[in-house]
Design a protein around this motif. Structure first.
Motif, PDB file in Angstrom:
ATOM      1  N   MET A 135      55.361  17.766   6.702  1.00 26.43           N
ATOM      2  CA  MET A 135      54.679  18.670   5.779  1.00 26.43           C
ATOM      3  C   MET A 135      54.119  19.889   6.519  1.00 26.43           C
ATOM      4  N   ILE A 136      53.567  19.653   7.685  1.00 26.68           N
ATOM      5  CA  ILE A 136      53.014  20.763   8.474  1.00 26.68           C
ATOM      6  C   ILE A 136      54.124  21.721   8.888  1.00 26.68           C
ATOM      7  N   PHE A 137      55.230  21.174   9.384  1.00 26.18           N
ATOM      8  CA  PHE A 137      56.342  22.024   9.827  1.00 26.18           C
ATOM      9  C   PHE A 137      56.953  22.789   8.656  1.00 26.18           C
ATOM     10  N   MET A 138      57.117  22.130   7.514  1.00 20.81           N
ATOM     11  CA  MET A 138      57.753  22.772   6.374  1.00 20.81           C
ATOM     12  C   MET A 138      56.847  23.843   5.763  1.00 20.81           C
ATOM     13  N   THR A 139      55.521  23.591   5.785  1.00 21.54           N
ATOM     14  CA  THR A 139      54.585  24.519   5.154  1.00 21.54           C
ATOM     15  C   THR A 139      54.246  25.710   6.039  1.00 21.54           C
ATOM     16  N   PHE A 140      54.019  25.424   7.314  1.00 22.40           N
ATOM     17  CA  PHE A 140      53.528  26.475   8.202  1.00 22.40           C
ATOM     18  C   PHE A 140      54.525  26.900   9.277  1.00 22.40           C
ATOM     19  N   GLY A 141      55.536  26.052   9.536  1.00 21.12           N
ATOM     20  CA  GLY A 141      56.420  26.355  10.657  1.00 21.12           C
ATOM     21  C   GLY A 141      55.602  26.367  11.941  1.00 21.12           C
ATOM     22  N   GLU A 239      59.169  39.669  22.527  1.00 21.49           N
ATOM     23  CA  GLU A 239      60.552  39.275  22.259  1.00 21.49           C
ATOM     24  C   GLU A 239      60.827  37.823  22.652  1.00 21.49           C
ATOM     25  N   ASP A 240      59.902  37.217  23.422  1.00 16.82           N
ATOM     26  CA  ASP A 240      60.064  35.817  23.815  1.00 16.82           C
ATOM     27  C   ASP A 240      59.303  34.869  22.893  1.00 16.82           C
ATOM     28  N   LEU A 241      58.665  35.403  21.847  1.00 15.39           N
ATOM     29  CA  LEU A 241      57.984  34.599  20.836  1.00 15.39           C
ATOM     30  C   LEU A 241      58.861  34.498  19.597  1.00 15.39           C
ATOM     31  N   ILE A 242      58.980  33.301  19.062  1.00 15.24           N
ATOM     32  CA  ILE A 242      59.842  33.068  17.909  1.00 15.24           C
ATOM     33  C   ILE A 242      59.052  32.344  16.822  1.00 15.24           C
ATOM     34  N   GLN A 243      59.079  32.882  15.602  1.00 16.58           N
ATOM     35  CA  GLN A 243      58.487  32.200  14.453  1.00 16.58           C
ATOM     36  C   GLN A 243      59.532  31.254  13.883  1.00 16.58           C
ATOM     37  N   LYS A 244      59.309  29.962  14.080  1.00 14.39           N
ATOM     38  CA  LYS A 244      60.302  28.976  13.659  1.00 14.39           C
ATOM     39  C   LYS A 244      59.921  28.421  12.290  1.00 14.39           C
ATOM     40  N   THR A 245      60.853  28.506  11.338  1.00 15.58           N
ATOM     41  CA  THR A 245      60.621  27.956  10.000  1.00 15.58           C
ATOM     42  C   THR A 245      61.533  26.744   9.787  1.00 15.58           C
ATOM     43  N   TYR A 246      61.137  25.871   8.871  1.00 13.45           N
ATOM     44  CA  TYR A 246      61.872  24.629   8.652  1.00 13.45           C
ATOM     45  C   TYR A 246      62.137  24.426   7.166  1.00 13.45           C
ATOM     46  N   GLY A 247      63.377  24.046   6.830  1.00 13.12           N
ATOM     47  CA  GLY A 247      63.682  23.558   5.503  1.00 13.12           C
ATOM     48  C   GLY A 247      63.262  22.102   5.417  1.00 13.12           C
TER      49      GLY A 247
END
Length: 378
Positions: A135-141, A239-247
């Motif tokens: 839930m945390i990963f899906m909601t906030f990435g 450029e070395d930071l990535i916002q990772k989102t999850y389905g």
């Protein structure tokens, strides 16, 4: 007035977060036992969160007493035919039951059903952890940093092992390292353990052996942790930071991976304690959990839920230990019964339960002692 204010601060700052976290974990553990018991047509006499005197409760349509009790340090599901909350069978009571009553008694069920009911509690803890993390990963990435070395400290494990600024860590002991946090997590539990690193340096890939150094670090709450350190810093470049989102499916996969990782590292630490490689003073009891809950609660609800997930894993693993009185001990008895074709003798089981009570009490005293020592040092 000062005393009232101090008591209020302790209540809101520590006790409430502690009860929030522990109640979630205990409720889902017991719910696992309860649901599988109902599925196996076992009559459930009581579902309790906490021990001791009942604060309030109610009976459902099938005769189960759902209740909240005064001592909020655990819980239990009591089945028909049980002598106590630890599912020790009351053989005299079962013998006096009618055939219809005995059919709903836990002890009268086939060994595979009893094993399924017992195993369901720890399994529910692991499922709860996966759900929370998912839930945390899906909601906030999450924002992740690529595992690129920015600086290397002089005389550090990284410098001794040959790491250089600008190196991109590809894998550790053959395990892919997608983020700097993944590198930190492996290194932190690998003090004095040689690690094989695959590193991209310019246009080539080099292999290095690096042994993290053992260090004590104090966090902003004053808690001392012993960790393995390489002595490198991450890249601060945007450029070395990535916002990772999850389905949904990716979130479940990531939540499962997180749960497995924490379980593996917990077991690794416990094995280290038993083998003498790790100090046992990191084992904590309810006082430490309350303290950490209060500290984490200051950071918000998401860190507090993450703590609940971690604690849920710990409770699940603890209950699977092969100690009579715990779920793992019951499973050992059921395994022996399945192999022998009949239960262990009452005498053997009674001795086992007595030993189990002693071990559990000893563990509680030891953990509480660690908590007190930790408090006096902080």
């Amino acid at each position: 007035m000062e005393l009232f204010s101090s008591a209020y601060d302790i209540l809101i700052g520590y006790i409430v977060p502690f009860l929030f976290v522990l109640t979630i974990v205990v409720f889902f553990h017991e719910l696992g036992h309860f649901l599988v018991a109902r599925w196996c047509s076992v009559k459930v006499d009581a579902f309790s969160v906490g021990f001791g005197r009942e604060i309030f409760g109610r009976n459902d349509s099938k005769g189960t007493r759902w209740k909240l009790c005064m001592i909020p340090l655990g819980g239990y599901v009591k089945f028909a035919g049980d002598e106590n909350a630890a599912s020790v069978p009351d053989r005299e009571r079962v013998a006096a039951m009618s055939d219809e009553e005995r059919s709903g008694a836990f002890i009268a069920k086939p060994v595979w059903q009893r094993a399924a009911v017992v195993a369901a509690g720890p399994i529910a803890n692991f499922i709860l952890s996966i759900v929370i993390f998912s839930m945390i990963f899906m909601t906030f990435g999450k924002i992740v940093t690529l595992p690129i070395v920015e600086t290397v400290q002089a005389e550090s494990a990284a410098e001794i092992g040959g790491l250089q600024s600008g190196d991109l860590i590809l894998s550790v002991d053959g395990k892919e390292i997608p983020t700097f946090a993944d590198l930190q997590r492996i290194v932190s539990v690998s003090a004095d353990v040689p690690l094989l690193l695959e590193v991209e340096r310019g246009t080539s890939v080099v292999t290095l052996t690096v042994t993290p150094q053992y260090r004590e670090l104090t966090d902003r709450f004053g808690n001392v942790q012993r960790l393995g350190l390489l002595g490198v810093s991450r890249s601060p470049q945007k450029e070395d930071l990535i916002q990772k989102t999850y389905g949904p499916l990716e979130a479940v996969a990531a939540g499962t991976k997180e749960t497995v990782f924490i379980a593996e590292r917990t077991l690794d630490y416990l094995w280290g304690v038993l083998s003498g490689r790790e100090a046992a003073d990191q084992l904590g009891g309810p006082i430490r959990v309350a303290q950490v809950s209060g500290q984490v609660a200051t950071q918000g609800i998401i860190p507090l839920l993450s703590l609940a997930a971690v604690l849920s894993i710990s409770i699940g693993l603890l209950n699977l230990m092969p100690i009579p009185m715990l779920d793992g001990g019951h499973l050992v008895f059921y395994f022996a019964e399945a192999v022998r074709g009949k239960p262990l003798s009452e005498r053997v089981q009674d001795i086992g339960f007595r030993i189990g009570i002693g071990l559990v009490l000893l563990l509680m005293v030891f953990a509480t002692w660690n908590d007190v020592v930790h408090l006096t040092k902080s």
